[in-house]
Enzyme design. Structure first.
Site, mmCIF file in Angstrom:
data_model
loop_
_atom_site.group_PDB
_atom_site.id
_atom_site.type_symbol
_atom_site.label_atom_id
_atom_site.label_comp_id
_atom_site.label_asym_id
_atom_site.label_seq_id
_atom_site.Cartn_x
_atom_site.Cartn_y
_atom_site.Cartn_z
ATOM 1 N N ASP A 490 0.756 -1.409 -0.086
ATOM 2 C CA ASP A 490 0.021 0.178 -0.252
ATOM 3 C C ASP A 490 0.717 1.305 0.175
ATOM 4 O O ASP A 490 0.363 2.692 -0.705
ATOM 5 C CB ASP A 490 -1.234 0.208 1.297
ATOM 6 C CG ASP A 490 -0.785 -0.462 2.248
ATOM 7 O OD1 ASP A 490 0.154 -0.742 2.688
ATOM 8 O OD2 ASP A 490 -0.841 -0.370 3.593
HETATM 9 C C1 LAN Z 1 3.712 -0.389 10.069
HETATM 10 C C2 LAN Z 1 3.694 0.558 9.500
HETATM 11 C C3 LAN Z 1 2.771 1.599 8.320
HETATM 12 C C4 LAN Z 1 1.922 0.250 7.887
HETATM 13 C C5 LAN Z 1 0.828 0.346 7.066
HETATM 14 C C6 LAN Z 1 1.625 0.835 6.126
HETATM 15 C C7 LAN Z 1 0.250 1.681 7.627
HETATM 16 C C8 LAN Z 1 0.291 -0.068 6.739
HETATM 17 O O1 LAN Z 1 -0.628 -0.394 5.540
HETATM 18 C C9 LAN Z 1 0.533 -2.087 6.271
HETATM 19 C C10 LAN Z 1 1.230 -2.442 7.712
HETATM 20 C C11 LAN Z 1 2.666 -1.493 8.142
HETATM 21 C C12 LAN Z 1 3.475 -1.597 7.304
HETATM 22 C C13 LAN Z 1 3.309 -2.250 9.353
HETATM 23 C C14 LAN Z 1 3.237 -3.042 9.806
HETATM 24 C C15 LAN Z 1 3.663 -3.550 10.938
HETATM 25 C C16 LAN Z 1 4.502 -1.920 11.754
HETATM 26 C C17 LAN Z 1 5.681 -2.479 10.348
HETATM 27 C C18 LAN Z 1 4.182 -1.074 11.531
HETATM 28 C C19 LAN Z 1 2.677 -0.849 12.563
HETATM 29 C C20 LAN Z 1 5.069 0.197 12.412
HETATM 30 C C21 LAN Z 1 6.182 -0.912 13.687
HETATM 31 C C22 LAN Z 1 5.346 -2.211 13.401
HETATM 32 C C23 LAN Z 1 6.312 -3.010 13.775
HETATM 33 C C24 LAN Z 1 5.468 -4.254 13.761
HETATM 34 C C25 LAN Z 1 6.360 -2.482 15.117
HETATM 35 C C26 LAN Z 1 7.164 -3.961 15.728
HETATM 36 C C27 LAN Z 1 6.907 -4.849 16.716
HETATM 37 C C28 LAN Z 1 7.096 -6.082 16.591
HETATM 38 C C29 LAN Z 1 6.103 -6.963 17.076
HETATM 39 C C30 LAN Z 1 7.983 -6.532 15.941
#
Ligand code: LAN
Length: 768
Positions: A490
């Site tokens: 996305d």
């Molecule tokens: C994110 C940030 C962006 C987000 C979007 C693009 C908004 C979404 O549409 C798809 C998933 C994604 C890329 C996403 C997945 C999970 C993330 C990377 C996070 C929320 C930012 C932090 C999170 C990550 C898993 C945090 C670290 C914690 C763990 C449990 C490993």
């Protein structure tokens, strides 16, 4: 270029010393600068006020995001136009009526909003913002720095002071700490914060420590911490490794065709368990010290550390933390592997498995320029490199990239959930500002943003993608920066939508369009992301395994982490981008796009809920998911007249509009997977600017203006009523989420979405 922003010096420091934010190609780093200029003094005075205001409101609004992340924006604010809108706008917008809001009033409000927002744009074109929220990240960094004996080098005195301020600021009234800044106290948050405070120099008898310890011990002590917490404690040397379920690196040597192969897991899960398996494999433990000995006494409820039953501790987890309880099959599995562990421990197989894991860790480090995919594996990978060779080049390259994750705000210094949300916010910002119809007035700002979009597109695949379980990335957009580089479905789609929007505008004013070949590369990535089975799109990769693999999820605090599931957000954004591209270039990938549209549309319809909504997985929650669901349906051919699914979605949204005219959704929707109204202190429904905007955007797109525009007029009033005098919008409760249970701040959303919604309101409602 140095930008003065919210400055947060040491209490009582002299002169104008300030924290300054440096942004270059999206890389954000905060540095403490000694500076006695008039500017610096002014900023420092401002930050002192912000901090004092924060401290005084904290007592009453402790966990409401309402007070966070305001101040850092004011360093360079511009105020032109603000007075005008206040005079013209506020008085008329405030009266509660169903009538259309005067177009001039809306336009002045949008001008004030953009003026403010462009004032905080960075010189490289993106908008830096606070991406904090989770409370379990920074303690890992503090533990790692301690184990490496590099606390001074990695954290330094100024950072430590701000980190301590942050941790203290987020202690709950009951003495504990949540999984995230708005959450109830958990063992995970409290134990890690306690350890972090102690490592940062706080004495055990300081009131904050006494209270937190009381919270921990009265609930059974640190044996009750979830598995990730146990892991950090073991690395620090204050928990025994046999009190942990196994994380054998040998699983990487299994054949890939097995659905359980880690190469098939969601990349975040895979990338966290990879370094964990190395550290587990070598039993990486810090040196004992007086402090670790003290912690062994402080953290547990048992009479002594030696009296702890580690076997029982393995599966123990406090009820406050239990979001995903282990199914029994896991307990059987871990118990069996535990039996094998003594044979594996010093075997040649273990050596080979650890060497393999280490090769993968280096690959990840090198291909993200030592940023790594997220804050958890960043710190674990750095630690692995240090255990492998404390004097290595890899360790030297890791350390400066720690700064990419740290952010200073009025609540102190935090570790963010990513190295920022640069591209994501920038792509939305472009679409929002263009939607206001005021692009010509703000061409300088859009031109800069265009430059950021152009420069942050990923231009190449990583080497040998298959071998390292990576997806292609040539042409994709990342969530944050090109240096980070992991492609996302996305983010690529929103990047492409923004690029296409700008490409249709005057090059002289808005900058040179990205060449069509590069846009087609992006289309190629988006198409490659669609899953054959479901027809939906997942996040970073294809769905590589089955839902039942979730049985193996060992992280008690997070749901849905094992595989990359298809989501409404990713699918809708991908479909919208493909359709927009097709409109402009109907002859490129025509058949592929038509097929993707037809199958993707089916997927969207299939996952719509009975009440017409969609569950949003990455923000709060049904208003977010439904905005995507609705726009995906419309992009692929739905109209209100012809599509019952769309009509149902519209009914759902209308049914949730509050009396105030706004929409407000609580983060509990994400956790409980059912709609939860956002409530104020008295238990009355409370509107949220961002939810209101998503609902408005979906309704307007569905043609609501020509059916009955009154709900839209009321919604527009709700937004206008909440705008600040300086054109900004207030930061309200936390809006981002991951893994159903952990919240994360998107500090630019409060500017982007109200502007976007007001923009669509003025153009579509006036046309109707
Ligand atoms: C994110 C940030 C962006 C987000 C979007 C693009 C908004 C979404 O549409 C798809 C998933 C994604 C890329 C996403 C997945 C999970 C993330 C990377 C996070 C929320 C930012 C932090 C999170 C990550 C898993 C945090 C670290 C914690 C763990 C449990 C490993």
């Amino acid at each position: 270029m140095w930008v003065l922003r919210c400055a947060q010096g040491e209490d009582g420091a002299e002169g104008g010393d300030v924290w300054t934010l440096n942004a270059h190609a999206g890389r954000q780093t905060w540095t403490y600068v000694e500076d006695d200029s008039t500017d610096a003094r002014a900023v420092r005075a401002f930050q002192d006020d912000a901090r004092a205001a924060y401290a005084s409101t904290r007592a009453t609004v402790r966990h409401s995001g309402d007070v966070f992340m305001r101040a850092q924006y004011d360093g360079r604010r511009k105020t032109r136009g603000v007075e005008t809108w206040r005079d013209v706008g506020a008085s008329r917008a405030l009266d509660a009526s169903d009538a259309e809001v005067d177009a001039d009033v809306v336009r002045e409000a949008m001008r004030a909003g953009i003026e403010y927002y462009r004032g905080i744009q960075d010189d490289d074109g993106h908008w830096a913002s606070d991406y904090g929220g989770p409370m379990f990240l920074m303690p890992g960094l503090i533990i790692a720095a301690h184990v490496m004996g590099k606390t001074e080098e990695i954290l330094g005195e100024r950072r430590r002071a701000e980190m301590l301020r942050y941790l203290e600021n987020h202690l709950n009234e009951d003495g504990g700490v949540g999984l995230h800044i708005e959450g109830h106290s958990t063992m995970f948050g409290t134990v890690l914060t306690y350890v972090a405070m102690r490592l940062l120099g706080k004495e055990a008898d300081a009131p904050e420590c006494v209270e937190a310890r009381e919270w921990i011990v009265s609930r059974g002590g640190a044996t009750q911490v979830p598995s990730w917490g146990k892991f950090w404690l073991a690395v620090l040397g204050v928990y025994e490794w046999h009190g942990l379920n196994p994380v054998p690196p040998e699983c990487w040597l299994l054949p890939y065709w097995l659905p359980l192969h880690p190469g098939r897991y969601w990349c975040h899960c895979r990338m966290v368990y990879l370094p964990m398996s190395y550290l587990y494999g070598i039993r990486a433990t810090g040196k004992p010290s007086a402090l670790t000995e003290a912690l062994k006494k402080e953290l547990y409820a048992e009479t002594s550390y030696d009296a702890i039953d580690w076997n029982r501790a393995r599966n123990a987890c406090a009820k406050e933390d239990l979001y995903y309880p282990h199914p029994w099959i896991q307990d059987v599995l871990w118990a069996s592997i535990m039996k094998l562990e003594p044979f594996l421990m010093n075997s040649r197989l273990r050596k080979a498995a650890c060497a393999d894991a280490m090769r993968q860790i280096h690959y990840e480090d090198e291909n993200t320029r030592y940023i790594d995919i997220g804050p958890v594996n960043k710190v674990f990978n750095m630690l692995c490199c240090w255990f492998e060779d404390p004097n290595s080049e890899a360790v030297k390259k890791h350390i400066p990239r720690v700064a990419d994750y740290l952010w200073v705000a009025e609540d102190g210094m935090k570790m963010q959930g990513y190295n920022g949300s640069q591209l994501w916010d920038c792509a939305f910002s472009v679409q929002a500002i263009v939607a206001t119809g005021l692009a010509d007035e703000y061409s300088d700002c859009l031109r800069l943003a265009h430059d950021y979009i152009d420069k942050s597109q990923v231009r190449d695949d990583c080497p040998d993608v298959k071998k390292w379980y990576r997806h292609i990335s040539k042409g994709a957009w990342p969530f944050s920066t090109r240096d980070h580089g992991w492609p996302i479905s996305d983010c690529s789609s929103e990047g492409l939508k923004a690029a296409l929007t700008l490409a249709a505008m005057d090059e002289k004013k808005f900058g040179k369009a990205i060449p069509v070949e590069r846009l087609a590369d992006c289309v190629n990535v988006i198409l490659s992301y669609q899953n054959r089975g479901s027809g939906g799109w997942a996040t970073y990769e294809n769905t590589r395994s089955y839902k039942w693999v979730e049985w193996l999820n060992p992280a008690e605090t997070f749901g849905d982490i094992m595989i990359d599931y298809p989501y409404v957000e990713c699918s809708s954004a991908s479909l919208q981008a493909l359709c927009k591209f097709s409109e402009r270039y109907p002859h490129i990938r025509t058949k592929d796009i038509a097929h993707a549209k037809a199958t993707g549309r089916k997927f969207l319809k299939r996952i719509q809920r009975a009440d017409g909504s969609w569950y949003g997985s990455w923000a709060v929650c049904f208003t977010y998911g439904t905005w995507f669901g609705v726009l995906g349906l419309i992009a692929t051919g739905s109209t209100y007249k012809t599509c019952p699914a769309l009509r149902k979605a519209v009914d759902f949204l209308l049914s949730k509009q509050q009396e105030s005219g706004g929409w407000g959704e609580s983060y509990l929707s994400c956790e409980k997977k059912s709609y939860h109204e956002l409530l104020d202190a008295e238990g009355k429904p409370k509107p949220h600017l961002v939810n209101t905007s998503w609902a408005m955007l979906a309704l307007i797109a569905s043609g609501q203006a020509s059916r009955d525009a009154r709900p839209l007029h009321r919604a527009a009033r709700s937004i206008l009523r909440q705008q600040c005098e300086n054109g900004d919008f207030p930061q309200q409760s936390i809006m981002g989420v991951f893994n159903a249970n952990c919240m994360i701040s998107y500090s630019c959303y409060r500017s982007i979405f109200p502007l976007w919604a007001l923009g669509e309101y003025t153009s579509k409602v006036a046309d109707a």
